[in-house]
Enzyme design. Structure first.
Site, PDB file in Angstrom:
ATOM      1  N   GLY A  49      56.073  46.540  30.812  1.00  0.00           N
ATOM      2  CA  GLY A  49      57.292  46.227  31.552  1.00  0.00           C
ATOM      3  C   GLY A  49      57.401  44.728  31.771  1.00  0.00           C
ATOM      4  CD  GLN A  54      56.622  39.814  34.942  1.00  0.00           C
ATOM      5  OE1 GLN A  54      57.201  40.849  34.690  1.00  0.00           O
ATOM      6  NE2 GLN A  54      55.341  39.629  34.674  1.00  0.00           N
ATOM      7  CB  CYS A  91      50.806  41.221  36.330  1.00  0.00           C
ATOM      8  SG  CYS A  91      52.425  40.459  36.509  1.00  0.00           S
ATOM      9  CG  LEU A  92      53.053  40.774  30.424  1.00  0.00           C
ATOM     10  CD1 LEU A  92      54.421  40.902  29.760  1.00  0.00           C
ATOM     11  CD2 LEU A  92      51.946  40.733  29.383  1.00  0.00           C
ATOM     12  CG  HIS A 133      53.843  46.030  37.991  1.00  0.00           C
ATOM     13  ND1 HIS A 133      52.499  45.762  38.098  1.00  0.00           N
ATOM     14  CD2 HIS A 133      54.421  44.896  37.492  1.00  0.00           C
ATOM     15  CE1 HIS A 133      52.276  44.512  37.691  1.00  0.00           C
ATOM     16  NE2 HIS A 133      53.425  43.964  37.316  1.00  0.00           N
ATOM     17  CD  GLU A 134      57.468  45.206  35.216  1.00  0.00           C
ATOM     18  OE1 GLU A 134      57.806  44.064  35.580  1.00  0.00           O
ATOM     19  OE2 GLU A 134      56.376  45.439  34.661  1.00  0.00           O
ATOM     20  CG  HIS A 137      57.349  41.377  38.944  1.00  0.00           C
ATOM     21  ND1 HIS A 137      56.575  40.269  39.206  1.00  0.00           N
ATOM     22  CD2 HIS A 137      56.651  42.114  38.042  1.00  0.00           C
ATOM     23  CE1 HIS A 137      55.455  40.340  38.490  1.00  0.00           C
ATOM     24  NE2 HIS A 137      55.471  41.456  37.779  1.00  0.00           N
TER      25      HIS A 137
END
Ligand code: ZN
Length: 188
Positions: A49, A54, A91-92, A133-134, A137
């Site tokens: 995701g 991000q 996480c990226l 999670h997304e 953000h």
């Protein structure tokens, strides 16, 4: 329409990751183009995701592919949650770091699709984890805010003689300090 491009991923502690993202007022061709780029960026980074902050854009847009196709949701909201699951998360924007996070097992998400139509989606397991999670953000919340701190570890990229990946446990404080030092070094 322009060819899609892979965007640069913002790394913690970039301040954009802590901002509350703004709702999308109108789903324009520019927004659709941006969402296509988010998808490209997510796949190029092997993520499950990605949230718009991000890639440095503080708008309420997420993309998720938990193995069953790309889902983009604009202005997503969790309208129902059920059960509980605890599992590994990364996480990226915090590369190589991962740990155990407890989330709802199943969620119902409402938002707009890329045509600007309201959609209601539901799913469980990894899909539900990725959605939570997304959407976090978009409110400046990162998985390190929810992680069981005793489970936090670095992926070293190395494997032992049995082929298991070698991990190095870390504290939340040390992990934060690592990213802060790295960011200061990049700015220098
Ligand atoms: Zn993330």
């Amino acid at each position: 329409m322009d060819a899609t491009t892979v965007r640069e991923i913002m790394i913690y502690p970039d301040p954009v990751l802590r901002r509350t993202a703004a709702p999308v007022v109108r789903v324009t061709p520019e927004i659709r183009q941006f969402i296509a780029e988010m998808g490209e960026t997510m796949y190029a980074s092997h993520g499950v995701g990605l949230a718009a902050p991000q890639v440095g854009i503080a708008l309420r847009i997420i993309v998720v592919d938990a193995g069953d196709g790309l889902r983009a949701v604009i202005n997503p909201q969790i309208i129902a949650r059920e059960g509980s699951q605890t599992g590994p998360e990364g996480c990226l924007s915090l590369p190589q770091l991962h740990g155990e996070v407890t989330r709802a097992e199943r969620v119902v998400v409402r938002g707009l699709n890329t045509r600007g139509k309201q959609v209601t989606l539901s799913g469980d397991d990894l899909w539900a984890r990725a959605m939570q999670h997304e959407i976090d953000h978009l409110d400046g919340v990162l998985f390190i805010d929810r992680v069981n701190p005793n489970s936090l570890a670095w992926t070293t990229g190395e494997t032992d003689e049995d082929g298991h990946s070698i991990e190095r446990p870390t504290s939340l404080e040390d992990a934060r300090r690592f990213f802060e030092r790295q960011s200061a070094a990049l700015r220098a």
